[in-house]
Design a protein around this motif. Structure first.
Motif, PDB file in Angstrom:
ATOM      1  N   TYR A  41      63.707  -6.109  -1.054  1.00 44.89           N
ATOM      2  CA  TYR A  41      64.018  -5.419   0.180  1.00 44.89           C
ATOM      3  C   TYR A  41      63.096  -6.004   1.364  1.00 44.89           C
ATOM      4  CZ  TYR A  41      59.951  -2.675  -1.412  1.00 44.89           C
ATOM      5  OH  TYR A  41      58.855  -2.552  -1.916  1.00 44.89           O
ATOM      6  N   THR A 121      71.167   7.511  -3.128  1.00 46.95           N
ATOM      7  CA  THR A 121      70.862   7.126  -1.929  1.00 46.95           C
ATOM      8  C   THR A 121      69.190   7.261  -1.667  1.00 46.95           C
ATOM      9  OG1 THR A 121      71.485   8.926  -0.895  1.00 46.95           O
ATOM     10  CG2 THR A 121      73.102   7.251  -0.955  1.00 46.95           C
ATOM     11  N   GLY A 157      68.802   6.917   2.491  1.00 48.96           N
ATOM     12  CA  GLY A 157      69.853   5.977   3.037  1.00 48.96           C
ATOM     13  C   GLY A 157      71.254   6.602   2.930  1.00 48.96           C
ATOM     14  N   THR A 158      72.253   5.960   3.469  1.00 45.83           N
ATOM     15  CA  THR A 158      73.498   6.253   3.423  1.00 45.83           C
ATOM     16  C   THR A 158      74.537   5.946   2.516  1.00 45.83           C
ATOM     17  OG1 THR A 158      74.356   5.080   5.182  1.00 45.83           O
ATOM     18  CG2 THR A 158      73.598   6.962   5.867  1.00 45.83           C
ATOM     19  N   LYS A 159      74.097   4.461   2.142  1.00 38.72           N
ATOM     20  CA  LYS A 159      74.824   3.810   1.134  1.00 38.72           C
ATOM     21  C   LYS A 159      74.081   3.974  -0.335  1.00 38.72           C
ATOM     22  CE  LYS A 159      77.156  -0.068   3.518  1.00 38.72           C
ATOM     23  NZ  LYS A 159      77.147  -1.581   3.632  1.00 38.72           N
ATOM     24  N   LYS A 163      74.462  -0.845  -3.678  1.00 42.26           N
ATOM     25  CA  LYS A 163      75.399  -1.622  -2.867  1.00 42.26           C
ATOM     26  C   LYS A 163      74.314  -2.246  -1.579  1.00 42.26           C
ATOM     27  CE  LYS A 163      79.590   0.414  -3.565  1.00 42.26           C
ATOM     28  NZ  LYS A 163      79.604   1.800  -3.850  1.00 42.26           N
ATOM     29  N   GLY A 165      72.022  -1.885   1.690  1.00 39.53           N
ATOM     30  CA  GLY A 165      72.164  -1.305   2.721  1.00 39.53           C
ATOM     31  C   GLY A 165      70.666  -0.973   3.389  1.00 39.53           C
ATOM     32  N   ILE A 166      70.615  -0.057   4.409  1.00 32.28           N
ATOM     33  CA  ILE A 166      69.636   0.304   5.119  1.00 32.28           C
ATOM     34  C   ILE A 166      69.153   1.438   5.084  1.00 32.28           C
ATOM     35  CG2 ILE A 166      68.514   0.604   7.383  1.00 32.28           C
ATOM     36  CD1 ILE A 166      70.476  -1.783   8.508  1.00 32.28           C
ATOM     37  N   ARG A 167      67.895   1.774   4.579  1.00 31.69           N
ATOM     38  CA  ARG A 167      67.318   3.034   4.370  1.00 31.69           C
ATOM     39  C   ARG A 167      66.131   3.318   5.383  1.00 31.69           C
ATOM     40  NH1 ARG A 167      67.497   0.900  -1.417  1.00 31.69           N
ATOM     41  NH2 ARG A 167      65.200   0.700  -1.208  1.00 31.69           N
ATOM     42  N   LYS A 189      65.733  -2.585   4.461  1.00 34.47           N
ATOM     43  CA  LYS A 189      66.802  -3.342   4.162  1.00 34.47           C
ATOM     44  C   LYS A 189      66.827  -3.809   2.611  1.00 34.47           C
ATOM     45  CE  LYS A 189      70.896  -5.465   4.413  1.00 34.47           C
ATOM     46  NZ  LYS A 189      71.892  -5.111   3.522  1.00 34.47           N
TER      47      LYS A 189
END
Length: 191
Positions: A41, A121, A157-159, A163, A165-167, A189
């Motif tokens: 990340y 998440t 995060g939302t994902k 997978k 994603g951005i947190r 990220k």
């Protein structure tokens, strides 16, 4: 300042306890069922740090006890997390921060992290490392001051983490023997 850091760290630890109740068996279908996943990340954060004005703080002391070194920071982070078992993970992270207002010129360091995933998440973590600080106030040839750093934080995060994603990340760190408080927040990220 030590009391504030201890209370913040305790609150983060107590908040993480429900995450241990997550079902992470291999056939549960959760992202935690893949403990050996390696997750690199990068991130950008902003925040502020204020140092104690005490003789044993490991930084220069001002004659005026109320005069404390502080400043706003923008920081870049890069690291990797590795699942250990179930929701537990370990990781390593490096950082570099630039002071944008106040007494701090640069900060940089590295830390190890250990934590627990909260669902698919989020995560809670503690970190221990080493940090170097350089102050604008002492001119261009100022030396770097260094000490252990300790911190606690969370990411949401939302994902699903499987997978990427951005947190959103929030954390609080301290310099030396709890001689500073450094709240930071930003975006991370994951890949």
């Amino acid at each position: 300042m030590r009391k504030l850091f201890i209370v913040t760290a305790a609150a983060a630890a107590l908040t993480a306890i429900p995450a241990f109740a997550q079902d992470a068996s291999p056939d549960s279908g959760s992202d935690n069922a893949r403990p050996s996943r390696i997750e690199p990340y990068v991130g950008v954060m902003g925040g502020w740090e204020q140092f104690d004005n005490e003789r044993d703080a490991g930084i220069p002391q001002s004659a005026n006890h109320r005069d404390r070194l502080d400043g706003s920071l923008v920081q870049g982070v890069a690291g990797v997390n590795v699942g250990v078992v179930g929701p537990l993970f370990v990781g390593a992270e490096g950082n570099a921060a630039k002071g944008v207002k106040g007494d701090i010129d640069w900060e940089y360091g590295a830390a190890g992290r250990v934590g627990v995933r909260a669902g698919s998440t989020g995560l809670f973590y503690g970190k221990v490392g080493y940090q170097w600080v350089n102050f604008d106030r002492f001119g261009d040839n100022s030396r770097d001051y260094h000490a252990m750093t300790y911190g606690a934080g969370l990411e949401v995060g939302t994902k699903s983490m499987a997978k990427g994603g951005i947190r959103l990340r929030g954390e609080v760190n301290t310099f030396g023997n709890a001689h500073s408080v450094r709240p930071m927040a930003g975006l991370v990220k994951a890949f």
